[in-house]
Design an enzyme around this catalytic site. Structure first.
Site, PDB file in Angstrom:
ATOM      1  N   LYS A 212      45.611  19.958  23.183  1.00  0.00           N
ATOM      2  CA  LYS A 212      47.050  19.911  23.881  1.00  0.00           C
ATOM      3  C   LYS A 212      47.600  18.608  24.410  1.00  0.00           C
ATOM      4  O   LYS A 212      48.429  18.136  24.078  1.00  0.00           O
ATOM      5  CB  LYS A 212      46.991  21.104  24.947  1.00  0.00           C
ATOM      6  CG  LYS A 212      48.407  21.145  25.555  1.00  0.00           C
ATOM      7  CD  LYS A 212      48.360  22.247  26.514  1.00  0.00           C
ATOM      8  CE  LYS A 212      49.752  22.212  27.574  1.00  0.00           C
ATOM      9  NZ  LYS A 212      49.716  23.219  28.414  1.00  0.00           N
ATOM     10  N   GLU A 218      35.965  14.929  25.172  1.00  0.00           N
ATOM     11  CA  GLU A 218      34.921  15.453  24.256  1.00  0.00           C
ATOM     12  C   GLU A 218      35.671  15.249  23.005  1.00  0.00           C
ATOM     13  O   GLU A 218      35.176  14.939  21.917  1.00  0.00           O
ATOM     14  CB  GLU A 218      34.746  16.962  24.545  1.00  0.00           C
ATOM     15  CG  GLU A 218      33.857  16.972  25.978  1.00  0.00           C
ATOM     16  CD  GLU A 218      34.590  17.033  27.148  1.00  0.00           C
ATOM     17  OE1 GLU A 218      35.953  16.482  27.162  1.00  0.00           O
ATOM     18  OE2 GLU A 218      34.049  17.419  28.255  1.00  0.00           O
ATOM     19  N   GLY A 273      46.270  25.909  27.732  1.00  0.00           N
ATOM     20  CA  GLY A 273      45.367  25.895  26.941  1.00  0.00           C
ATOM     21  C   GLY A 273      44.687  27.533  26.497  1.00  0.00           C
ATOM     22  O   GLY A 273      44.283  27.745  25.377  1.00  0.00           O
ATOM     23  N   ARG A 274      44.345  28.068  27.699  1.00  0.00           N
ATOM     24  CA  ARG A 274      43.544  29.279  27.504  1.00  0.00           C
ATOM     25  C   ARG A 274      44.453  30.428  26.993  1.00  0.00           C
ATOM     26  O   ARG A 274      44.091  31.633  26.771  1.00  0.00           O
ATOM     27  CB  ARG A 274      42.828  29.653  28.743  1.00  0.00           C
ATOM     28  CG  ARG A 274      43.716  29.789  29.922  1.00  0.00           C
ATOM     29  CD  ARG A 274      42.855  29.732  31.204  1.00  0.00           C
ATOM     30  NE  ARG A 274      43.658  29.646  32.525  1.00  0.00           N
ATOM     31  CZ  ARG A 274      44.103  28.809  32.970  1.00  0.00           C
ATOM     32  NH1 ARG A 274      43.717  27.353  32.426  1.00  0.00           N
ATOM     33  NH2 ARG A 274      44.742  28.482  34.118  1.00  0.00           N
ATOM     34  N   GLU A 359      39.237  30.535  34.537  1.00  0.00           N
ATOM     35  CA  GLU A 359      40.059  29.428  34.630  1.00  0.00           C
ATOM     36  C   GLU A 359      41.242  29.820  35.246  1.00  0.00           C
ATOM     37  O   GLU A 359      42.090  29.122  35.829  1.00  0.00           O
ATOM     38  CB  GLU A 359      40.161  28.204  33.182  1.00  0.00           C
ATOM     39  CG  GLU A 359      40.487  26.915  33.619  1.00  0.00           C
ATOM     40  CD  GLU A 359      40.493  26.199  32.084  1.00  0.00           C
ATOM     41  OE1 GLU A 359      41.441  26.171  31.493  1.00  0.00           O
ATOM     42  OE2 GLU A 359      39.413  25.395  32.020  1.00  0.00           O
ATOM     43  N   HIS A 390      18.751  45.794  25.297  1.00  0.00           N
ATOM     44  CA  HIS A 390      17.335  45.524  25.394  1.00  0.00           C
ATOM     45  C   HIS A 390      17.154  43.983  26.025  1.00  0.00           C
ATOM     46  O   HIS A 390      16.145  43.290  25.797  1.00  0.00           O
ATOM     47  CB  HIS A 390      16.962  45.374  23.920  1.00  0.00           C
ATOM     48  CG  HIS A 390      16.741  46.405  23.052  1.00  0.00           C
ATOM     49  ND1 HIS A 390      16.038  47.570  23.062  1.00  0.00           N
ATOM     50  CD2 HIS A 390      18.074  47.108  22.585  1.00  0.00           C
ATOM     51  CE1 HIS A 390      16.598  48.596  22.517  1.00  0.00           C
ATOM     52  NE2 HIS A 390      17.776  48.276  22.213  1.00  0.00           N
ATOM     53  N   LYS A 510      35.630  15.438  35.466  1.00  0.00           N
ATOM     54  CA  LYS A 510      36.226  14.577  34.407  1.00  0.00           C
ATOM     55  C   LYS A 510      36.280  13.251  34.928  1.00  0.00           C
ATOM     56  O   LYS A 510      36.127  12.223  34.191  1.00  0.00           O
ATOM     57  CB  LYS A 510      37.660  15.057  33.847  1.00  0.00           C
ATOM     58  CG  LYS A 510      37.467  16.242  32.973  1.00  0.00           C
ATOM     59  CD  LYS A 510      38.945  16.677  32.608  1.00  0.00           C
ATOM     60  CE  LYS A 510      39.305  18.022  31.999  1.00  0.00           C
ATOM     61  NZ  LYS A 510      40.484  18.292  31.606  1.00  0.00           N
TER      62      LYS A 510
HETATM   63  O1  F6P Z   1      38.607  22.049  30.696  1.00  0.00           O
HETATM   64  C1  F6P Z   1      40.287  22.083  31.356  1.00  0.00           C
HETATM   65  C2  F6P Z   1      40.909  22.080  29.952  1.00  0.00           C
HETATM   66  O2  F6P Z   1      42.285  21.321  30.041  1.00  0.00           O
HETATM   67  C3  F6P Z   1      41.410  23.610  29.459  1.00  0.00           C
HETATM   68  O3  F6P Z   1      42.273  24.203  30.326  1.00  0.00           O
HETATM   69  C4  F6P Z   1      41.903  23.157  27.982  1.00  0.00           C
HETATM   70  O4  F6P Z   1      41.926  24.493  27.325  1.00  0.00           O
HETATM   71  C5  F6P Z   1      40.781  22.073  27.740  1.00  0.00           C
HETATM   72  O5  F6P Z   1      40.745  21.474  28.712  1.00  0.00           O
HETATM   73  C6  F6P Z   1      41.205  21.327  26.507  1.00  0.00           C
HETATM   74  O6  F6P Z   1      42.447  20.508  26.769  1.00  0.00           O
HETATM   75  P1  F6P Z   1      43.077  19.853  25.376  1.00  0.00           P
HETATM   76  O7  F6P Z   1      43.482  20.992  24.402  1.00  0.00           O
HETATM   77  O8  F6P Z   1      44.240  19.122  26.130  1.00  0.00           O
HETATM   78  O9  F6P Z   1      42.063  19.137  24.676  1.00  0.00           O
END
Ligand code: F6P
Length: 547
Positions: A212, A218, A273-274, A359, A390, A510
């Site tokens: 987003k 990452e 995002g979620r 979240e 199990h 972060k």
């Molecule tokens: O971990 C926080 C967060 O902002 C989530 O809410 C989101 O889904 C994720 O990081 C990834 O964010 P982006 O789509 O901006 O890379």
């Protein structure tokens, strides 16, 4: 804010007191007793939404509890809150944003407006572009830089830009094009990227960079490694245009990375995002299952949205599930809830729900910034049945902690094989039965079990569960299931009066990591000014790396 109740906290509303009284009456009452005294119980506590049958009879409630929970929803302004979401009001107050994932699945003729703009045409414009692109990949019209067709698609993203796509791909794998290899890279641990790509051919691989913000550490780290991996093999910068597409709200950063914005699929700040797996973030899903199946999934989402928006609360399944979550969290003080799908295809569904629920509702202040004063979101977890049986079910049956459970099962399987499916489903019914009714010492003694072993075999029962039963896992059904949980989460957040759509709690970690990176990598000894423990760990790490 018009959609907020007048100032009071949730535990000050009249229905809260009524629910406390209900709890006092029910905490010592066994489900066996509730079933024995009301022959209409199952009928009165079984609900249907968009083809999902929900048996809520094994909950520690009576129909009167439902009335009091519904009263709590009304006193909490849930109706106005739902209307405000669909009206595009900025209900995500701490980020000053609308919350309009429901617009992502609205049919073309619907009008959903925020800040004076009907967003539905934009949604369909992106969906149409996604469809053309997905069709071009699936048909082989879109080719790689050296003319090879695309045979592998790698989605790079994290959180909502990964969990939804992975979950949906796994859930709908039966409907996917088996000639395409689908991979998902999320962890900044290089192992994730290396293992996902070790057997792929760069000339026939497409990367979808899903983010987003297009700034997530990452994802950007993995995206840069992916570009290097491609260029190491093809050696021509122009190849990026045929092997990279972006899904983002941030065109500037996409261009800066070197992806042509013609190859970018956008979405909007009003999609959390979620809550984004049905936006362009679902591009990998659409490529895997095809545009028609993707639209079927959207139809499922939309039908559940309509159920949520229009059905009276006492028959509204997401509302009822959300209210039950509040009931167990705040009155029985349950700390965790398990979601146990009896479908191998739903193996990533609990992980997906963890972000959606935790979240969203892991918050300690109200929308107004006051201490919320009651417990909020529970810990969600789960594994597919029957594997969990199990593993951890022992604690569910005989442990000292009560864990409410959602069982998810289907009447039919996509993969009929002998009597596997009947065996699978017999376990759903048996587990729910065992949790609810247990086995008494008298029943065990009657079987001639030695007295010393009897206490070990007693199953206390009285452990609540929902059984969600529907016909078959299809794209439509997945849409309804995800929307069911989205709106249950919404209901809980509205009752607690919290902002279910921000996630400030993930920011501090972060920021701290950004400060620590140069301290780990610098060749000169850094001057550390953290707490003593963090300083010591950094020093030991540097020593182990001989820095
Ligand atoms: O971990 C926080 C967060 O902002 C989530 O809410 C989101 O889904 C994720 O990081 C990834 O964010 P982006 O789509 O901006 O890379």
């Amino acid at each position: 804010m018009s959609y907020r109740p007048e100032s009071d906290l949730v535990n000050q509303r009249p229905a809260w007191a009524a629910l406390l009284a209900d709890y006092e009456g029910l905490r010592g009452t066994a489900l066996r007793e509730l079933f024995a005294t009301d022959p209409t119980r199952v009928e009165r506590l079984t609900f249907d939404a968009c083809g999902i049958v929900a048996d809520l009879s094994k909950h520690r409630i009576t129909p009167e509890t439902i009335s009091d929970l519904v009263a709590l929803a009304e006193q909490s302004g849930l109706r106005a809150h739902i209307d405000a979401m669909f009206a595009g009001e900025h209900i995500n107050t701490s980020e000053d944003r609308a919350v309009l994932h429901v617009a992502l699945r609205a049919p073309t003729d619907e009008v959903i407006t925020t800040d004076g703009v009907n967003v539905v045409p934009e949604v369909h414009e992106v969906l149409d572009r996604m469809s053309s692109f997905a069709t071009a990949i699936r048909s082989g019209t879109w080719r790689g830089h050296t003319g090879r067709t695309i045979s592998a698609v790698v989605n790079i993203g994290i959180g909502g830009s990964d969990l939804g796509p992975v979950m949906a791909y796994e859930a709908l794998r039966f409907y996917s094009d088996r000639s395409l290899t689908m991979r998902f890279v999320s962890n900044v641990d290089s192992t994730d990227f290396v293992e996902a790509t070790h057997d792929l051919d760069p000339e026939s691989t497409l990367f979808i960079i899903s983010s987003k913000t297009f700034t997530t550490l990452e994802t950007m780290t993995n995206a840069h490694s992916a570009r290097q991996w491609l260029l190491d093999s093809i050696g021509d910068d122009a190849a990026v245009a045929r092997h990279f597409v972006a899904v983002s709200t941030n065109a500037e950063e996409v261009a800066r990375f070197g992806i042509d914005t013609d190859n970018m699929f956008g979405f909007w700040d009003w999609v959390g995002g979620r809550y984004s797996m049905d936006s362009a973030i679902g591009l990998s899903t659409m490529i895997a299952i095809g545009p028609d199946n993707f639209r079927e999934m959207l139809r499922g989402f939309h039908d559940m949205d309509e159920h949520f928006r229009t059905t009276p609360f006492d028959r509204n399944l997401p509302v009822l599930m959300g209210l039950l979550a509040v009931w167990y969290r705040n009155f029985f003080e349950c700390q965790t809830m398990a979601v146990l799908p009896y479908s191998q295809y739903l193996k990533r569904f609990p992980a997906y729900l963890q972000q959606l629920t935790m979240e969203s509702n892991g918050k300690h202040v109200t929308l107004e910034g006051a201490d919320v004063e009651v417990d909020t979101g529970a810990v969600y977890w789960g594994e597919p049945g029957t594997n969990g049986q199990h593993s951890f079910y022992q604690l569910l049956h005989q442990g000292t902690t009560m864990v409410p459970v959602d069982f998810i099962g289907f009447a039919q399987t996509n993969n009929p094989l002998g009597d596997h499916h009947d065996i699978l489903m017999s376990n759903v019914f048996a587990q729910a039965q065992a949790l609810a009714f247990g086995r008494t010492a008298a029943e065990i003694e009657a079987e001639g079990v030695p007295a010393s072993v009897v206490p070990h075999k007693v199953m206390p029962g009285n452990r609540p569960s929902t059984v969600l039963l529907s016909q078959l896992l299809t794209p439509y059904r997945l849409g309804t299931l995800v929307a069911l949980y989205e709106h249950s989460v919404f209901t809980q957040g509205a009752i607690w009066g919290i902002d279910s759509f921000d996630q400030w709690g993930v920011e501090l970690g972060k920021k701290l990591a950004q400060a620590i990176i140069p301290e780990l990598t610098s060749s000169a000894e850094p001057t550390l000014s953290h707490d003593a423990s963090t300083n010591s760990l950094i020093n030991r790490y540097r020593a182990m790396k001989h820095r």
